[in-house]
Design a protein around this motif. Structure first.
Motif, short mmCIF file in Angstrom:
data_model
loop_
_atom_site.label_atom_id
_atom_site.label_comp_id
_atom_site.label_asym_id
_atom_site.label_seq_id
_atom_site.Cartn_x
_atom_site.Cartn_y
_atom_site.Cartn_z
N CYS A 12 37.07 40.79 91.29
CA CYS A 12 37.89 39.67 90.79
C CYS A 12 39.00 40.15 89.86
O CYS A 12 40.03 39.49 89.74
N LEU A 13 38.80 41.30 89.21
CA LEU A 13 39.81 41.83 88.30
C LEU A 13 40.86 42.71 88.99
O LEU A 13 41.95 42.89 88.45
N PRO A 15 42.87 42.14 91.59
CA PRO A 15 44.17 41.49 91.77
C PRO A 15 44.95 41.36 90.46
O PRO A 15 46.18 41.46 90.45
N VAL A 16 44.24 41.16 89.37
CA VAL A 16 44.90 41.08 88.05
C VAL A 16 45.53 42.43 87.71
O VAL A 16 46.65 42.50 87.19
N LEU A 17 44.83 43.52 88.01
CA LEU A 17 45.38 44.86 87.81
C LEU A 17 46.63 45.06 88.65
O LEU A 17 47.64 45.57 88.17
N SER A 18 46.58 44.63 89.91
CA SER A 18 47.76 44.75 90.78
C SER A 18 48.93 43.94 90.23
O SER A 18 50.08 44.40 90.27
N ALA A 60 48.17 39.65 96.08
CA ALA A 60 47.89 38.53 96.98
C ALA A 60 46.77 38.89 97.95
O ALA A 60 45.85 38.09 98.19
N ASN A 61 46.81 40.09 98.49
CA ASN A 61 45.77 40.50 99.42
C ASN A 61 44.43 40.62 98.73
O ASN A 61 43.39 40.31 99.31
N GLY A 62 44.43 41.04 97.48
CA GLY A 62 43.18 41.12 96.73
C GLY A 62 42.51 39.77 96.59
O GLY A 62 41.30 39.64 96.74
N PHE A 63 43.32 38.75 96.30
CA PHE A 63 42.75 37.40 96.22
C PHE A 63 42.26 36.92 97.59
O PHE A 63 41.27 36.21 97.68
N GLU A 64 42.95 37.32 98.65
CA GLU A 64 42.54 36.92 100.00
C GLU A 64 41.23 37.59 100.41
O GLU A 64 40.45 37.01 101.16
N LEU A 66 38.75 38.37 98.40
CA LEU A 66 37.63 37.98 97.54
C LEU A 66 36.60 37.05 98.18
O LEU A 66 35.40 37.30 98.05
N PRO A 67 36.99 35.96 98.83
CA PRO A 67 35.97 35.01 99.30
C PRO A 67 34.91 35.62 100.21
O PRO A 67 33.72 35.36 100.02
N LEU A 68 35.32 36.43 101.16
CA LEU A 68 34.36 37.02 102.08
C LEU A 68 33.43 38.00 101.35
O LEU A 68 32.23 38.02 101.60
N PHE A 69 33.98 38.78 100.44
CA PHE A 69 33.16 39.72 99.68
C PHE A 69 32.16 38.98 98.79
O PHE A 69 30.97 39.31 98.77
N ILE A 70 32.64 37.99 98.07
CA ILE A 70 31.75 37.22 97.20
C ILE A 70 30.65 36.56 98.03
O ILE A 70 29.46 36.63 97.68
N ALA A 71 31.03 35.94 99.12
CA ALA A 71 30.03 35.29 99.98
C ALA A 71 29.04 36.30 100.52
O ALA A 71 27.83 36.03 100.58
N GLY A 72 29.52 37.48 100.91
CA GLY A 72 28.63 38.51 101.44
C GLY A 72 27.60 38.97 100.43
O GLY A 72 26.41 39.07 100.74
#
Length: 129
Positions: A12-13, A15-18, A60-64, A66-72
């Motif tokens: 989650c962090l 994308p903030v770094l990017s 932007a790609n980092g946020f994209e 996230l959902p699959l990784f978190i769900a996994g």
């Protein structure tokens, strides 16, 4: 808390770094000198070129991603899969995202796409560990 849960926080962090990298050259300059414009940050980022534009795209790609990784991770833990395997896949995902960001900044699109696919495969793999 498990290692995979810590990886969720790191993911989650990233994308903030990017975003910080994308904005870094604009900090310290006045807005009228082309510095970062906190009044309209998205438009300012949209005008960036080179590695700063690529860092913004990595954000932007980092946020994209996230959902699959978190769900996994959450699904694997909820299904009581082997935690050491979940941790291993989560750490590999974080490593792939760090390499992805580096390749984005270095403007190596083919390798970047390959590493992106590895990250997606790792996220999907979490559902089946």
């Amino acid at each position: 808390m498990t290692l995979a849960n810590y990886c969720l926080i790191v993911a989650c962090l990233l994308p903030v770094l990017s975003a910080a990298l994308a904005k870094s050259r604009g900090f310290g300059k006045r807005r009228r000198e082309g510095g970062f414009d906190n009044h309209d940050p998205r438009a300012w980022l949209g005008r960036q070129t080179g590695w700063q534009a690529r860092a913004n795209a990595a954000q932007a790609n980092g946020f994209e991603a996230l959902p699959l990784f978190i769900a996994g991770v959450l699904a694997a833990q909820q299904m009581h899969h082997d935690q050491s395997r979940i941790d291993l896949l989560a750490m590999a995902f974080i490593a792939s995202r760090l390499v992805f960001i580096a390749l984005y900044l270095a403007d190596l699109p083919s390798l970047r796409s390959l590493v992106w696919a590895v990250g997606v495969a790792l996220s999907i793999g979490l559902f089946f560990v």
